[in-house]
Design an enzyme around this catalytic site. Structure first.
Site, mmCIF file in Angstrom:
data_model
loop_
_atom_site.group_PDB
_atom_site.id
_atom_site.type_symbol
_atom_site.label_atom_id
_atom_site.label_comp_id
_atom_site.label_asym_id
_atom_site.label_seq_id
_atom_site.Cartn_x
_atom_site.Cartn_y
_atom_site.Cartn_z
ATOM 1 C CG ASN A 13 -1.754 1.193 1.405
ATOM 2 O OD1 ASN A 13 -1.819 2.020 0.494
ATOM 3 N ND2 ASN A 13 -2.410 1.319 2.547
ATOM 4 C CD1 TRP A 14 3.506 0.867 -2.889
ATOM 5 C CD2 TRP A 14 3.555 2.027 -4.814
ATOM 6 N NE1 TRP A 14 4.161 0.101 -3.823
ATOM 7 C CE2 TRP A 14 4.215 0.786 -5.017
ATOM 8 C CE3 TRP A 14 3.459 2.901 -5.881
ATOM 9 C CZ2 TRP A 14 4.765 0.421 -6.245
ATOM 10 C CZ3 TRP A 14 4.010 2.547 -7.114
ATOM 11 C CH2 TRP A 14 4.659 1.317 -7.291
ATOM 12 C CE LYS A 15 -0.363 3.331 4.675
ATOM 13 N NZ LYS A 15 -0.340 3.488 6.122
ATOM 14 C CG HIS A 101 -5.941 1.763 5.037
ATOM 15 N ND1 HIS A 101 -5.599 2.760 5.910
ATOM 16 C CD2 HIS A 101 -4.875 0.926 4.963
ATOM 17 C CE1 HIS A 101 -4.362 2.544 6.343
ATOM 18 N NE2 HIS A 101 -3.903 1.439 5.774
ATOM 19 C CD GLU A 103 -3.284 5.520 6.582
ATOM 20 O OE1 GLU A 103 -3.221 5.559 5.340
ATOM 21 O OE2 GLU A 103 -2.370 5.047 7.297
ATOM 22 C CD GLU A 173 -3.596 -2.563 7.273
ATOM 23 O OE1 GLU A 173 -2.457 -2.751 6.827
ATOM 24 O OE2 GLU A 173 -4.279 -1.571 6.995
ATOM 25 N N GLY A 179 2.109 2.390 10.725
ATOM 26 C CA GLY A 179 3.036 3.514 10.584
ATOM 27 C C GLY A 179 3.721 3.925 11.876
ATOM 28 C CB SER A 219 4.906 -1.606 12.113
ATOM 29 O OG SER A 219 4.504 -0.264 12.330
ATOM 30 N N GLY A 240 2.771 -1.103 4.313
ATOM 31 C CA GLY A 240 2.788 0.317 3.972
ATOM 32 C C GLY A 240 4.213 0.785 3.725
ATOM 33 N N GLY A 241 4.824 1.381 4.739
ATOM 34 C CA GLY A 241 6.146 1.984 4.604
ATOM 35 C C GLY A 241 7.185 1.098 3.927
#
Ligand code: PGA
Length: 262
Positions: A13-15, A101, A103, A173, A179, A219, A240-241
């Site tokens: 997930n590159w966001k 998600h 977010e 999640e 994150g 994470s 993600g990251g």
């Protein structure tokens, strides 16, 4: 370790990160080294403006790495300024879509009912939804994790039917792990994954429940992926990251390829 009849699935997930050139380069790097994660389904979810070039980059490398969007609307077309329909996503070669998600739930007010409508629309358009659930830190500390996740699963996945549910991927999640660098322990994650799987027969059948892939997200890094991958109900990761670097993303996927270790 994921049951042999469930193919592990690792999605990036590159966001709202990277740019055109960096996104295409990352997609090409992952697709070019796809063999590092044999037997694992790989999905890249770039910002929507980069879906077309990322699909082109993965196709140029053989098309064995799928592309997904980070959101979709629940209608096929119409006066919905700024939105993208599931049909538009399949039209440009997307095969997956992340829905609900945390977010989107917290920053954009998406409810379980909205996620449910989007999941049904995505399935109808031929996309595989990756439906996200997870509790906040406050909810975990209040001992409400099971109740919160149960309500999200029942609300977000209601009425998909056995066929729809069998095609759906679930991502657990915990919001406090996204994150933050604070990953759930394999025990904490496995416990919620087992809870989620125990809720699925009532929404489909025991046979379908055993087949549904449940990813862990929050994470996930190369140094913690192997322990997560070793858990029986963790069938992949939503990253993600660490998905912004080909080496890290592929190292995570490779952990699921070998089944992890304790
Ligand atoms: P993270 O994000 O890996 O950066 O914690 C995961 C996600 O939000 O899907």
């Amino acid at each position: 370790m994921t049951a042999p009849f469930r193919t592990p699935i690792v999605a990036g997930n590159w966001k709202m990160n990277l740019d055109h050139a960096k996104g295409v380069a990352l997609a090409a790097a992952v697709a070019g080294r796809r063999a590092d994660a044999a037997g694992v389904e790989l999905v890249l979810c770039p910002p929507s403006v980069y879906l077309v070039p990322v699909v082109a980059a993965t196709n140029a490398a053989g098309g064995d790495v799928a592309v997904g969007a980070q959101n979709a609307h629940d209608k096929e077309s119409g006066a919905y300024t700024g939105e993208l329909s599931p049909q538009m996503l399949t039209d440009v070669g997307c095969r997956y879509v992340i829905l609900g998600h945390s977010e989107r739930r917290t920053l954009f007010g998406e409810t379980d009912a909205a996620v449910n409508a989007k999941a049904k629309a995505a399935l109808a358009a031929g996309l595989t939804p990756i439906v996200c659930v997870g509790e906040t830190l406050e909810e975990r500390e209040a001992g409400r994790t099971d109740a919160v996740v149960t309500a999200q699963i029942q609300g977000s996945l209601a009425g998909l039917g056995p066929d729809g549910l069998a095609r759906t991927v679930i991502a657990y999640e915990p919001v406090w792990a996204i994150g933050t660098g604070r990953v759930a322990t394999p025990e904490q994650a496995q416990e919620v994954h087992a809870l989620i799987r125990s809720l699925l027969p009532a929404l489909s059948s025991a046979e379908v429940a055993a087949k549904v892939r449940i990813q862990y997200g929050g994470s996930v890094k190369p140094d913690n992926a192997a322990h997560l991958a070793a858990c029986p109900d963790i069938d992949g990761a939503l990253v993600g990251g660490a998905s912004l670097k080909a080496d890290d993303f592929l190292a995570i996927a490779a952990a699921f390829s070998t089944g992890g270790c304790c």
